[in-house]
Design a protein around this motif. Structure first.
Motif, PDB file in Angstrom:
ATOM      1  N   ALA A   1       0.833  -1.206   0.000  1.00 49.50           N
ATOM      2  CA  ALA A   1       0.000   0.000   0.000  1.00 49.50           C
ATOM      3  C   ALA A   1       0.866   1.254   0.000  1.00 49.50           C
ATOM      4  CB  ALA A   1      -0.917  -0.013   1.216  1.00 49.50           C
ATOM      5  N   ARG A   2       1.911   1.233   0.789  1.00 51.41           N
ATOM      6  CA  ARG A   2       2.788   2.399   0.868  1.00 51.41           C
ATOM      7  C   ARG A   2       3.475   2.673  -0.457  1.00 51.41           C
ATOM      8  NH1 ARG A   2       8.024   2.959   4.925  1.00 51.41           N
ATOM      9  NH2 ARG A   2       8.606   5.089   4.323  1.00 51.41           N
ATOM     10  N   LEU A   3       3.876   1.606  -1.145  1.00 49.76           N
ATOM     11  CA  LEU A   3       4.599   1.775  -2.403  1.00 49.76           C
ATOM     12  C   LEU A   3       3.718   2.407  -3.476  1.00 49.76           C
ATOM     13  CD1 LEU A   3       7.372   1.307  -3.564  1.00 49.76           C
ATOM     14  CD2 LEU A   3       6.690  -1.016  -4.174  1.00 49.76           C
ATOM     15  N   LYS A   4       2.456   2.054  -3.503  1.00 50.37           N
ATOM     16  CA  LYS A   4       1.543   2.685  -4.455  1.00 50.37           C
ATOM     17  C   LYS A   4       1.498   4.198  -4.241  1.00 50.37           C
ATOM     18  CE  LYS A   4      -1.604  -1.251  -4.914  1.00 50.37           C
ATOM     19  NZ  LYS A   4      -2.974  -1.730  -4.626  1.00 50.37           N
ATOM     20  N   ASP A   5       1.413   4.600  -2.981  1.00 47.62           N
ATOM     21  CA  ASP A   5       1.371   6.032  -2.673  1.00 47.62           C
ATOM     22  C   ASP A   5       2.680   6.723  -3.078  1.00 47.62           C
ATOM     23  OD1 ASP A   5      -1.169   5.785  -1.616  1.00 47.62           O
ATOM     24  OD2 ASP A   5      -0.467   5.543   0.454  1.00 47.62           O
ATOM     25  N   ILE A   6       3.804   6.054  -2.840  1.00 51.65           N
ATOM     26  CA  ILE A   6       5.103   6.626  -3.202  1.00 51.65           C
ATOM     27  C   ILE A   6       5.182   6.849  -4.709  1.00 51.65           C
ATOM     28  CG2 ILE A   6       7.577   6.122  -3.365  1.00 51.65           C
ATOM     29  CD1 ILE A   6       7.320   4.705  -0.632  1.00 51.65           C
ATOM     30  N   VAL A   7       4.784   5.842  -5.477  1.00 50.75           N
ATOM     31  CA  VAL A   7       4.859   5.945  -6.939  1.00 50.75           C
ATOM     32  C   VAL A   7       3.954   7.064  -7.435  1.00 50.75           C
ATOM     33  CG1 VAL A   7       4.288   4.772  -9.095  1.00 50.75           C
ATOM     34  CG2 VAL A   7       5.553   3.554  -7.313  1.00 50.75           C
ATOM     35  N   ARG A   8       2.728   7.124  -6.942  1.00 52.75           N
ATOM     36  CA  ARG A   8       1.798   8.171  -7.393  1.00 52.75           C
ATOM     37  C   ARG A   8       2.326   9.561  -7.028  1.00 52.75           C
ATOM     38  NH1 ARG A   8      -2.426   4.526  -5.050  1.00 52.75           N
ATOM     39  NH2 ARG A   8      -3.438   3.421  -6.782  1.00 52.75           N
ATOM     40  N   HIS A   9       2.902   9.684  -5.832  1.00 51.29           N
ATOM     41  CA  HIS A   9       3.402  10.984  -5.392  1.00 51.29           C
ATOM     42  C   HIS A   9       4.509  11.494  -6.305  1.00 51.29           C
ATOM     43  CE1 HIS A   9       4.741  14.232  -2.789  1.00 51.29           C
ATOM     44  NE2 HIS A   9       5.971  13.719  -2.811  1.00 51.29           N
ATOM     45  N   TYR A  10       5.505  10.658  -6.574  1.00 47.54           N
ATOM     46  CA  TYR A  10       6.631  11.130  -7.377  1.00 47.54           C
ATOM     47  C   TYR A  10       6.299  11.199  -8.864  1.00 47.54           C
ATOM     48  CZ  TYR A  10       9.200  11.156  -3.114  1.00 47.54           C
ATOM     49  OH  TYR A  10       9.600  11.470  -1.842  1.00 47.54           O
TER      50      TYR A  10
END
Length: 361
Positions: free
Chosen positions: A154-163
């Motif tokens: 879940a955290r990785l999805k947010d990281i990818v979308r953010h950057y």
């Protein structure tokens, strides 16, 4: 493929392609410095060779000024650099190292990361041309299992979308890279769709053993069929959307576990302590230290002297795909902004690039 490649890189790429085709006895000059700035990592991915402390303890990191000196020496003969690891962002000085690479004129500058520490070191983004974040599945349980970290999916999805949202504002291009394993090949289509929706590109590599060969788990009949179907879907997605970085010759070779031409001088690999792995990281017969060699002329001489016929070519992307790029330059020309014309698009799809059964020479 990001566009900010720079003229020295393009010139070297074209010269290397010419040499491979017209002067095959002469090893092509380096195109990309693969600088493994650390073997420490903050994850323990199930498919990674660097999960133990063996690499980190065997190849300690040099201090900041020595790392910059390695960059300074190599810049005399190499136009671009890719920072890798381990996890490069665990180095406290990685921002300074990347900034110095920019000052030295490296272009493009790439960073391969799991993304977990990016929020602490976002300052380096302005000096990057390409950012690659590792992501293997949109299924959160599968992602957690592969990376052995609960809650990572879940955290990785947010990281990818953010950057992904920062690309245009800051001025870098981004992709996610997936390691294809028996646990995730059945859902690779979902990951490619996620990348497209997020506004980042997709790349992949097979799960490999320590010699750079396809991992035995991929060879079982059931897993092999699923794996090859996944590669077929990646090729189809590339043709449909253009959102896959990997070139088709590379995808064909890894699909069939078929090594291709290898020109390791294109991508010299330097370890955290400055050791140069010659002729490559898999079949190493010499490990001179860049810092002890002292200048590019000495490094270049060692590169040329180390060349030997590869006893067992591997599937490591840093060697295989880079070699295939100069072997099949028409595969990359349509990706470059100066060449995005109908002429080059037609040239890239001319018949005769494959043989009659679809095999890439």
């Amino acid at each position: 493929m990001a566009m900010a490649i720079g003229f020295p890189f393009l010139r070297r790429f074209l010269h290397s392609a010419y040499r491979v085709h017209r002067e095959p006895a002469i090893p092509p000059d380096p195109l990309i410095l693969s600088y493994f700035v650390t073997f420490r990592c903050n994850l323990h991915c199930s498919y990674c060779d660097y999960v133990t402390n063996r690499f980190a303890s065997s190849f300690p990191e040099v201090k900041t000024e020595k790392a910059i000196e390695i960059l300074r020496i190599c810049r005399k003969g190499i136009p671009s650099v890719a920072f890798s690891g381990g996890e490069p962002l665990v180095r406290e000085d990685i921002v300074e190292i990347v900034q110095e690479a920019r000052k030295l004129g490296y272009r493009p500058i790439s960073l391969f990361t799991n993304g977990l520490e990016l929020h602490r070191k976002e300052e380096l983004l302005k000096d990057l041309d390409y950012l690659q974040i590792s992501m293997d599945s949109v299924d959160e349980d599968t992602q957690d299992d592969l990376r052995q970290r609960e809650g990572l999916g879940a955290r990785l999805k947010d990281i990818v979308r953010h950057y992904a949202r920062l690309q245009r504002e800051v001025g870098f291009r981004m992709n996610i890279n997936c390691v294809l394993t028996p646990k995730n090949v059945s859902r690779v289509q979902e990951l490619m769709e996620f990348a497209l929706d997020a506004g980042v590109r997709f790349s992949c590599s097979p799960m490999l053993d320590e010699k750079g060969h396809a991992h035995p788990e991929l060879y079982s009949l059931e897993n092999r069929i699923a794996y090859q179907k996944a590669i077929e879907s990646i090729i189809a997605f590339k043709r449909k959307t253009g959102n896959v970085i990997d070139i088709e010759p590379y995808l064909w070779h890894v699909s069939h576990f078929q090594p291709g031409p290898c020109f390791p001088t294109l991508s010299p690999r330097v370890y955290p302590d400055g050791l140069l792995r010659l002729p490559c990281a898999v079949y190493t017969n010499a490990t001179p230290n860049v810092l002890e060699l002292g200048c590019w002329e000495n490094v270049h001489q060692m590169l040329k002297k180390s060349m030997m016929p590869c006893p067992e070519p591997c599937l490591l992307p840093c060697y295989l795909e880079t070699s295939l790029l100069v072997k099949h330059p028409w595969e990359i020309l349509p990706e470059l902004r100066p060449f995005k014309t109908g002429l080059f698009r037609r040239f890239a799809t001319l018949p005769g690039k494959r043989d009659s059964v679809g095999v890439w020479p």
